[in-house]
Design a protein around this motif. Structure first.
Motif, PDB file in Angstrom:
ATOM      1  N   GLU A  83       0.833  -1.211   0.000  1.00 54.62           N
ATOM      2  CA  GLU A  83       0.000   0.000   0.000  1.00 54.62           C
ATOM      3  C   GLU A  83       0.865   1.258   0.000  1.00 54.62           C
ATOM      4  O   GLU A  83       0.571   2.231  -0.707  1.00 54.62           O
ATOM      5  CB  GLU A  83      -0.927   0.002   1.209  1.00 54.62           C
ATOM      6  N   ALA A 134       2.446   1.670  -3.417  1.00 52.37           N
ATOM      7  CA  ALA A 134       1.427   2.145  -4.363  1.00 52.37           C
ATOM      8  C   ALA A 134       1.166   3.638  -4.178  1.00 52.37           C
ATOM      9  O   ALA A 134       1.024   4.381  -5.160  1.00 52.37           O
ATOM     10  CB  ALA A 134       0.139   1.351  -4.188  1.00 52.37           C
ATOM     11  N   ASN A 194      -2.679   4.094 -13.691  1.00 58.32           N
ATOM     12  CA  ASN A 194      -3.725   3.067 -13.690  1.00 58.32           C
ATOM     13  C   ASN A 194      -3.723   2.437 -12.298  1.00 58.32           C
ATOM     14  O   ASN A 194      -2.826   1.655 -11.969  1.00 58.32           O
ATOM     15  CB  ASN A 194      -3.412   2.017 -14.754  1.00 58.32           C
ATOM     16  N   PRO A 195      -4.715   2.766 -11.436  1.00 59.62           N
ATOM     17  CA  PRO A 195      -4.635   2.316 -10.039  1.00 59.62           C
ATOM     18  C   PRO A 195      -4.650   0.807  -9.886  1.00 59.62           C
ATOM     19  O   PRO A 195      -4.013   0.275  -8.973  1.00 59.62           O
ATOM     20  CB  PRO A 195      -5.859   2.969  -9.397  1.00 59.62           C
ATOM     21  N   ASP A 196      -5.354   0.114 -10.769  1.00 62.77           N
ATOM     22  CA  ASP A 196      -5.409  -1.350 -10.667  1.00 62.77           C
ATOM     23  C   ASP A 196      -4.031  -1.956 -10.916  1.00 62.77           C
ATOM     24  O   ASP A 196      -3.600  -2.873 -10.194  1.00 62.77           O
ATOM     25  CB  ASP A 196      -6.417  -1.919 -11.661  1.00 62.77           C
ATOM     26  N   TYR A 197      -3.332  -1.426 -11.931  1.00 60.54           N
ATOM     27  CA  TYR A 197      -2.019  -1.991 -12.213  1.00 60.54           C
ATOM     28  C   TYR A 197      -1.001  -1.587 -11.157  1.00 60.54           C
ATOM     29  O   TYR A 197      -0.111  -2.367 -10.804  1.00 60.54           O
ATOM     30  CB  TYR A 197      -1.516  -1.602 -13.606  1.00 60.54           C
ATOM     31  N   ALA A 246      -1.582  -1.159  -7.984  1.00 60.05           N
ATOM     32  CA  ALA A 246      -1.812  -2.047  -6.840  1.00 60.05           C
ATOM     33  C   ALA A 246      -1.273  -3.453  -7.122  1.00 60.05           C
ATOM     34  O   ALA A 246      -0.671  -4.094  -6.245  1.00 60.05           O
ATOM     35  CB  ALA A 246      -3.298  -2.101  -6.522  1.00 60.05           C
ATOM     36  N   TYR A 247      -1.456  -3.906  -8.349  1.00 63.08           N
ATOM     37  CA  TYR A 247      -0.986  -5.240  -8.729  1.00 63.08           C
ATOM     38  C   TYR A 247       0.536  -5.331  -8.652  1.00 63.08           C
ATOM     39  O   TYR A 247       1.083  -6.247  -8.026  1.00 63.08           O
ATOM     40  CB  TYR A 247      -1.472  -5.559 -10.146  1.00 63.08           C
ATOM     41  N   ASN A 256      -2.594  -4.651 -21.563  1.00 63.42           N
ATOM     42  CA  ASN A 256      -3.338  -4.979 -20.352  1.00 63.42           C
ATOM     43  C   ASN A 256      -2.384  -5.568 -19.312  1.00 63.42           C
ATOM     44  O   ASN A 256      -1.167  -5.578 -19.495  1.00 63.42           O
ATOM     45  CB  ASN A 256      -4.513  -5.914 -20.667  1.00 63.42           C
ATOM     46  N   GLN A 257      -2.930  -6.068 -18.249  1.00 66.83           N
ATOM     47  CA  GLN A 257      -2.108  -6.574 -17.146  1.00 66.83           C
ATOM     48  C   GLN A 257      -1.212  -7.731 -17.568  1.00 66.83           C
ATOM     49  O   GLN A 257      -0.182  -7.991 -16.949  1.00 66.83           O
ATOM     50  CB  GLN A 257      -3.026  -7.025 -16.005  1.00 66.83           C
ATOM     51  N   THR A 273       1.552   0.236 -19.319  1.00 64.23           N
ATOM     52  CA  THR A 273       0.587  -0.414 -18.426  1.00 64.23           C
ATOM     53  C   THR A 273      -0.228   0.605 -17.649  1.00 64.23           C
ATOM     54  O   THR A 273      -1.221   0.254 -17.023  1.00 64.23           O
ATOM     55  CB  THR A 273       1.332  -1.295 -17.401  1.00 64.23           C
TER      56      THR A 273
END
Length: 523
Positions: A63, A66, A78-81, A83-84, A364-365, A383
């Motif tokens: 966290e 990120a 890109n918040p999803d990437y 975090a990933y 994409n991811q 990404t």
């Protein structure tokens, strides 16, 4: 070497992302060919990366990492990437570089991995190998790749264009099918022959486009080859206006723009102007000398303008003992010494230079582009991790993560993909046997670099960008004609790709009227 060559996966590029992908594919049992246009596979930006690679330090968390990445990227990430990668990245580093291979990262007196803090990081989480982390990583990965029987490494091979059946196939009904990539036309520089290299999957790992600018920390191959090829194939390209300028490269007549790592400022070095005054507190009171790169680069640029100087200075000698400097930064010390600068006794003259492309081919991811069977990894890909600016030392981490993830996605899909009928892909047709004039090529490259530095550089305006577009479009018309009237060569391929990528970057910068991150509009 036959004119027609076929392998399961074709990887274009030999940096950290390409090697990570190729090694993982080989471990998974797939056959891979890795291409590089360079004479030596070590000739890439990864090999010269002085800074470190993000890992995980004490009192650290996914966290927190990120948050730092999002802050550096001004929230356009890109918040999803993000975090990933923050959650998975350190584990990927451990598996690839501490278990499968053995990278000699620096250790403390207890022989534990030594983590350092760099600009805009909340905690010490960066692994280093002195001031040559990229070289240490690259040598180990390259050695592992050369030992694997599933991998073929080809130097002196330049990809010309991606092969798409709806454009290249002899079966004209292919135009009705979705766009897909089935390999590439590739120039063998050693015999001047162009090969059809067919593959089930093609991975772009060709790096960025720092060499579009007059001042750059990048190696010669960072001329936008992957972006241009993907654009001609019809791939989606995003965020190319966000070009990160490294704030500190060596400024000395007769010397290259050698990178002076952020790690020096992390170790206590301070920026001073020509009068010997500290100035970062005026531009970034919170972070001062450890501010994000876009802030530091613009601050140096403004300070140079204010005092009408062509550089500022980085003072490490006042804050670190000579023996410690030589031990911690041996590469920088030796390089500067070769150019009559003793960093243990005097400040280093520095200036910003184009360093890293935050945008690129949309993926994409899993590293998949919007074209079937085409993947992109590392700096050529986007990404969304970096948003409007890259956090220090995330690029090597992203190269590892995107490379490994793309390899796994390819392995999962290989059985569902067939080789394209090689009889339907025609051999390369030489338009001419004339040899292109190197003087003209070098002149046009310099024109592109000058236009990009002056009009699409650290500070941009609507008028400058419009002028850049006019000049680049005229130049592209001339270069395309020049390209078609001469025998293909590595230099001519690079020139064609450079002007195409320069237009893509300039259009993106012109279309975005908002100053944010490393895209700064004077308006």
């Amino acid at each position: 070497m036959p004119e027609l060559y076929q392998d399961t996966v074709l990887v274009i590029g030999s940096g950290i992302a390409g090697l990570s992908a190729a090694l993982e594919l080989a471990y998974l049992g797939l056959s891979v060919t890795v291409l590089t246009r360079a004479d030596d596979a070590e000739d890439c930006n990864t090999h010269w990366a002085q800074g470190g690679i993000v890992y995980r330090g004490e009192n650290d968390s996914a966290e927190l990492l990120a948050q730092d990445i999002m802050a550096a990227g001004h929230g356009l990430n890109n918040p999803d990437y993000v975090a990933y990668l923050a959650a998975r990245g350190p584990d990927y580093v451990r598996r690839l570089m501490m278990q499968q291979t053995r990278v000699d990262f620096d250790r403390n007196h207890k022989q534990q991995w030594l983590t350092c803090q760099e600009g805009a990081h909340s905690v010490a989480r960066i692994l280093h190998h002195k001031d040559a982390t990229g070289q240490a990583i690259h040598k180990v990965l390259l050695a592992a790749l050369r030992q694997h029987r599933n991998v073929s490494l080809m130097t002196h091979h330049t990809a010309i264009d991606l092969i798409t059946p709806n454009h290249h196939s002899l079966d004209r009904r292919s135009v009705y099918q979705p766009t897909r990539v089935v390999g590439a036309y590739v120039l063998n520089q050693q015999n001047d022959q162009v090969m059809r290299m067919l593959a089930k999957h093609t991975v772009l790992a060709s790096g960025g486009y720092g060499q579009l600018f007059l001042h750059s920390s990048n190696t010669a191959g960072a001329r936008g080859d992957g972006i241009a090829m993907a654009n001609r194939a019809g791939a989606r390209i995003i965020n190319t206006e966000y070009v990160q300028f490294h704030p500190t490269t060596l400024h000395k007549k007769g010397a290259p723009n050698f990178l002076i790592s952020e790690a020096l400022r992390g170790a206590g070095a301070r920026l001073i102007n020509a009068k010997g005054e500290f100035f970062m507190q005026h531009y970034s009171p919170e972070w001062q000398d450890l501010a994000p790169r876009d802030v530091v680069s613009r601050s140096i640029f403004k300070e140079m303008q204010r005092l009408n100087n062509d550089c500022v200075y980085l003072d490490l000698a006042s804050y670190l003992q000579a023996d410690a400097i030589k031990a911690k930064f041996p590469g920088i010390y030796q390089f500067c010494l070769q150019h009559d600068i003793d960093i243990t006794r005097q400040p280093i003259p520095v200036t910003p230079a184009a360093h890293y492309a935050c945008g690129g081919v949309w993926v994409n991811q899993h590293g998949m582009t919007d074209i079937q069977q085409l993947y992109a990894v590392g700096e050529v890909a986007c990404t969304g991790l970096h948003g409007a600016n890259r956090l220090a030392s995330t690029s090597l981490l992203e190269g590892v993560v995107t490379g490994l993830d793309a390899a796994r996605a390819i392995a999962d899909n290989t059985d569902r993909v067939d080789f394209y009928d090689k009889q339907l892909i025609p051999p390369w047709q030489m338009n001419s046997m004339e040899t292109a004039d190197d003087v003209l090529i070098q002149h046009d490259v310099h024109r592109i670099q000058t236009i990009m530095w002056n009009y699409v550089g650290i500070s941009r305006s609507s008028e400058r960008l419009q002028r850049a577009l006019r000049e680049l479009r005229r130049l592209e018309d001339d270069i395309e004609q020049f390209y078609r009237n001469n025998r293909v060569s590595d230099a001519l391929i690079g020139l064609r790709n450079a002007v195409r990528t320069a237009i893509i970057v300039t259009l993106a910068a012109w279309s975005n009227s908002h100053s944010i991150g490393c895209h700064y509009r004077e308006e």
